[in-house]
Scaffold this motif. Structure first.
Motif, PDB file in Angstrom:
ATOM      1  N   PRO A 260     116.405 101.213  -3.977  1.00 19.69           N
ATOM      2  CA  PRO A 260     117.527 101.508  -3.241  1.00 19.69           C
ATOM      3  C   PRO A 260     118.694 100.644  -3.407  1.00 19.69           C
ATOM      4  N   LEU A 261     119.872 100.926  -3.349  1.00 20.16           N
ATOM      5  CA  LEU A 261     121.244 100.032  -3.409  1.00 20.16           C
ATOM      6  C   LEU A 261     121.881 100.001  -2.016  1.00 20.16           C
ATOM      7  N   PRO A 262     121.707  98.737  -1.580  1.00 23.43           N
ATOM      8  CA  PRO A 262     122.157  98.544  -0.105  1.00 23.43           C
ATOM      9  C   PRO A 262     123.453  99.019   0.007  1.00 23.43           C
ATOM     10  N   PRO A 263     124.180  99.374   0.812  1.00 22.34           N
ATOM     11  CA  PRO A 263     125.370  99.674   0.785  1.00 22.34           C
ATOM     12  C   PRO A 263     126.503  98.537   0.852  1.00 22.34           C
ATOM     13  N   ALA A 264     126.214  97.314   1.324  1.00 21.92           N
ATOM     14  CA  ALA A 264     126.871  96.256   0.988  1.00 21.92           C
ATOM     15  C   ALA A 264     126.937  95.843  -0.445  1.00 21.92           C
ATOM     16  N   LEU A 265     125.914  95.887  -1.097  1.00 19.43           N
ATOM     17  CA  LEU A 265     125.563  95.544  -2.540  1.00 19.43           C
ATOM     18  C   LEU A 265     126.634  96.528  -3.250  1.00 19.43           C
ATOM     19  N   ALA A 266     126.211  97.700  -3.037  1.00 22.26           N
ATOM     20  CA  ALA A 266     126.989  98.772  -3.680  1.00 22.26           C
ATOM     21  C   ALA A 266     128.459  98.640  -3.479  1.00 22.26           C
ATOM     22  N   GLN A 267     129.199  98.193  -2.161  1.00 16.03           N
ATOM     23  CA  GLN A 267     130.527  97.986  -2.245  1.00 16.03           C
ATOM     24  C   GLN A 267     130.981  96.818  -2.764  1.00 16.03           C
ATOM     25  N   LEU A 268     129.972  95.805  -2.953  1.00 16.27           N
ATOM     26  CA  LEU A 268     130.716  94.629  -3.669  1.00 16.27           C
ATOM     27  C   LEU A 268     130.543  94.829  -5.031  1.00 16.27           C
ATOM     28  N   TYR A 269     129.714  95.642  -5.578  1.00 13.85           N
ATOM     29  CA  TYR A 269     129.901  96.025  -6.932  1.00 13.85           C
ATOM     30  C   TYR A 269     131.109  96.626  -7.183  1.00 13.85           C
ATOM     31  N   GLY A 270     131.394  97.762  -6.277  1.00 16.19           N
ATOM     32  CA  GLY A 270     132.696  98.587  -6.649  1.00 16.19           C
ATOM     33  C   GLY A 270     133.948  97.542  -6.487  1.00 16.19           C
ATOM     34  N   ARG A 271     133.768  96.546  -5.608  1.00 19.46           N
ATOM     35  CA  ARG A 271     135.372  95.699  -5.617  1.00 19.46           C
ATOM     36  C   ARG A 271     135.208  94.721  -6.900  1.00 19.46           C
ATOM     37  N   LEU A 272     133.930  94.424  -7.314  1.00 21.28           N
ATOM     38  CA  LEU A 272     134.008  93.682  -8.716  1.00 21.28           C
ATOM     39  C   LEU A 272     134.676  94.403  -9.793  1.00 21.28           C
ATOM     40  N   CYS A 273     134.138  95.997  -9.680  1.00 29.74           N
ATOM     41  CA  CYS A 273     134.881  96.635 -10.885  1.00 29.74           C
ATOM     42  C   CYS A 273     136.149  96.730 -10.614  1.00 29.74           C
ATOM     43  N   ASP A 274     136.607  96.944  -9.513  1.00 26.97           N
ATOM     44  CA  ASP A 274     137.926  96.793  -9.214  1.00 26.97           C
ATOM     45  C   ASP A 274     138.744  95.534  -9.796  1.00 26.97           C
ATOM     46  N   TRP A 275     138.357  94.496  -9.542  1.00 28.74           N
ATOM     47  CA  TRP A 275     138.749  93.184 -10.217  1.00 28.74           C
ATOM     48  C   TRP A 275     138.732  93.301 -11.677  1.00 28.74           C
ATOM     49  N   LYS A 276     137.609  93.669 -12.132  1.00 26.17           N
ATOM     50  CA  LYS A 276     137.684  93.788 -13.748  1.00 26.17           C
ATOM     51  C   LYS A 276     138.630  94.855 -14.334  1.00 26.17           C
ATOM     52  N   THR A 277     138.862  95.672 -13.507  1.00 26.65           N
ATOM     53  CA  THR A 277     139.857  96.933 -13.867  1.00 26.65           C
ATOM     54  C   THR A 277     141.299  96.253 -13.795  1.00 26.65           C
ATOM     55  N   ARG A 278     141.621  95.351 -12.966  1.00 21.34           N
ATOM     56  CA  ARG A 278     142.944  94.817 -12.740  1.00 21.34           C
ATOM     57  C   ARG A 278     143.052  93.721 -13.833  1.00 21.34           C
ATOM     58  N   LEU A 279     142.034  93.180 -14.376  1.00 27.38           N
ATOM     59  CA  LEU A 279     141.889  92.188 -15.115  1.00 27.38           C
ATOM     60  C   LEU A 279     142.302  92.568 -16.564  1.00 27.38           C
ATOM     61  N   THR A 280     141.446  93.695 -16.739  1.00 25.47           N
ATOM     62  CA  THR A 280     141.399  94.099 -17.993  1.00 25.47           C
ATOM     63  C   THR A 280     142.386  95.426 -18.551  1.00 25.47           C
ATOM     64  N   GLY A 281     143.005  95.929 -17.497  1.00 23.03           N
ATOM     65  CA  GLY A 281     143.855  97.063 -17.509  1.00 23.03           C
ATOM     66  C   GLY A 281     143.050  98.541 -17.824  1.00 23.03           C
ATOM     67  N   ARG A 282     141.727  98.504 -17.896  1.00 23.56           N
ATOM     68  CA  ARG A 282     140.976  99.453 -18.230  1.00 23.56           C
ATOM     69  C   ARG A 282     139.986  99.755 -17.271  1.00 23.56           C
ATOM     70  N   PRO A 283     139.909 100.975 -16.763  1.00 26.05           N
ATOM     71  CA  PRO A 283     139.157 101.450 -15.722  1.00 26.05           C
ATOM     72  C   PRO A 283     137.492 101.153 -15.953  1.00 26.05           C
ATOM     73  N   ALA A 284     136.885 100.479 -15.091  1.00 23.28           N
ATOM     74  CA  ALA A 284     135.277 100.011 -15.097  1.00 23.28           C
ATOM     75  C   ALA A 284     134.765 101.459 -14.730  1.00 23.28           C
ATOM     76  N   ALA A 285     133.378 101.414 -14.779  1.00 21.54           N
ATOM     77  CA  ALA A 285     132.470 102.402 -14.666  1.00 21.54           C
ATOM     78  C   ALA A 285     132.553 102.814 -13.412  1.00 21.54           C
ATOM     79  N   LEU A 286     132.947 102.050 -12.276  1.00 24.40           N
ATOM     80  CA  LEU A 286     132.934 102.556 -11.041  1.00 24.40           C
ATOM     81  C   LEU A 286     134.290 101.633 -10.294  1.00 24.40           C
ATOM     82  N   ASN A 287     134.453 102.078  -9.055  1.00 28.78           N
ATOM     83  CA  ASN A 287     135.194 101.364  -8.266  1.00 28.78           C
ATOM     84  C   ASN A 287     134.943 101.533  -6.748  1.00 28.78           C
TER      85      ASN A 287
END
Length: 333
Positions: A260-287
């Protein structure tokens, strides 16, 4: 002779099934294709090889489709941009809201007997398995920050107001569609990800699943059935992600994700993906918005559509089987 039906989004996953269903019932079909859009869609036969009329135009540019519905008795408006990554995208609003404004104008010009608008169940309030959401529940998706959901909700409001003003429109709202012929692929890409073992675990939430052919059947039924101005959720089985992935794994012959993916962990991963998107200018696999959606249970009841539109209820396991068989036949796996 039956009236001609204009189908927008005819080359999409659901659109192809709508065309097939209409032809099977003897309706003349006019398919609206965007300029430059190939009539072929992956391994599917080109639309122009089917016994239908194809016209070209872009619903985001009203002048290019001004006469597209002339002579048609019905419109099935299935064109949409179902993009959730990035979460905010002006093109999503241009297609889903602006395009619907255009199609409503076409319906008025052609004085059609009925317009069937294809939305999404997410414009209705979701619930739990014990008390699933239905057409009476208010929209509760705005907090996700997804232009797809927000634009479809706004577009549904356009159609409902048009119906109140006298346009004979009915709204159908599919849940998560599975089945054969997803050439892009879209929703059925989930099956490929599971088969390829790329899913790290299962989120805490769940959703409602439906066979795409059942959606096409009910949508075409809505040309003559259902009440003007009413919304109908087109769904079937409510499954948690754990239940859905287990069922899919059984059909595909692979082990489903174990953890199982705990909700807090899933949300943290989503925020990290958002950060990666802003850094690279390319959408990550998730948001973060997608992670928030996956943490919730988007469960719905389709009782109203079963009663008033004759919505079939093909088992979801059969939809998975047909989808995967189609993928295998056409070289996706």
């Amino acid at each position: 002779m039956l009236p001609t039906v204009l189908v927008t989004g005819a080359n999409g996953f659901l659109g192809r099934h709508l065309v097939t269903e209409l032809l099977g019932r003897g309706y003349p079909v006019r398919a609206l294709l965007r300029p430059g859009q190939p009539a072929a869609n992956g391994p599917l036969p080109p639309l122009r090889e089917l016994p239908i009329e194809c016209v070209t135009g872009d619903i985001c540019q009203p002048a290019t489709v001004a006469t597209a519905a002339d002579g048609c008795g019905y419109i099935l408006h299935a064109a949409a941009l179902a993009q959730v990554n990035p979460a905010r995208n002006p093109a999503v609003w241009a297609t889903n809201y602006g395009g619907t404004e255009t199609v409503l104008a076409l319906a008025r010009r052609a004085d059609v007997a009925r317009l069937v608008y294809v939305g999404t169940a997410n414009v209705c309030g979701f619930g739990t398995k014990a008390a699933p959401g239905d057409e009476t529940r208010p929209y509760n998706g705005r907090h996700y920050g997804l232009d797809y959901m927000d634009s479809k909700y706004a577009a549904a409001g356009l159609v409902q107001r048009a119906a109140t003003a006298g346009l004979p429109a009915v709204l159908v709202h599919p849940t998560f569609m599975l089945g054969p012929g997803d050439a892009k692929p879209t929703s059925n890409a989930l099956l490929l990800a599971l088969y390829q073992g790329t899913l790290p675990g299962y989120p805490a939430g769940g959703k409602n699943y439906v066979h795409v052919r059942d959606v096409a059947t009910a949508a075409v039924n809505a040309l003559a059935q259902g009440r003007v101005g009413e919304s109908y959720i087109l769904g079937n089985e409510n499954l948690s992600f754990r239940e859905a992935f287990t069922l899919m794994g059984q059909v595909l012959g692979v082990a489903p994700p174990r953890w199982p993916l705990p909700p807090a962990l899933a949300q943290l991963y989503g925020r990290l993906c958002d950060w990666k998107t802003r850094l690279t200018g390319r959408p990550a696999a998730l948001n973060a918005a997608m992670a928030a959606v996956a943490n919730d249970g988007h469960y719905f009841s389709a009782r109203k559509a079963r009663t008033e539109l004759g919505l079939p209820q093909t088992p979801v396991g059969q939809a998975i089987t047909e989808a995967f068989d189609w993928f295998k036949t056409h070289g996706y796996v």
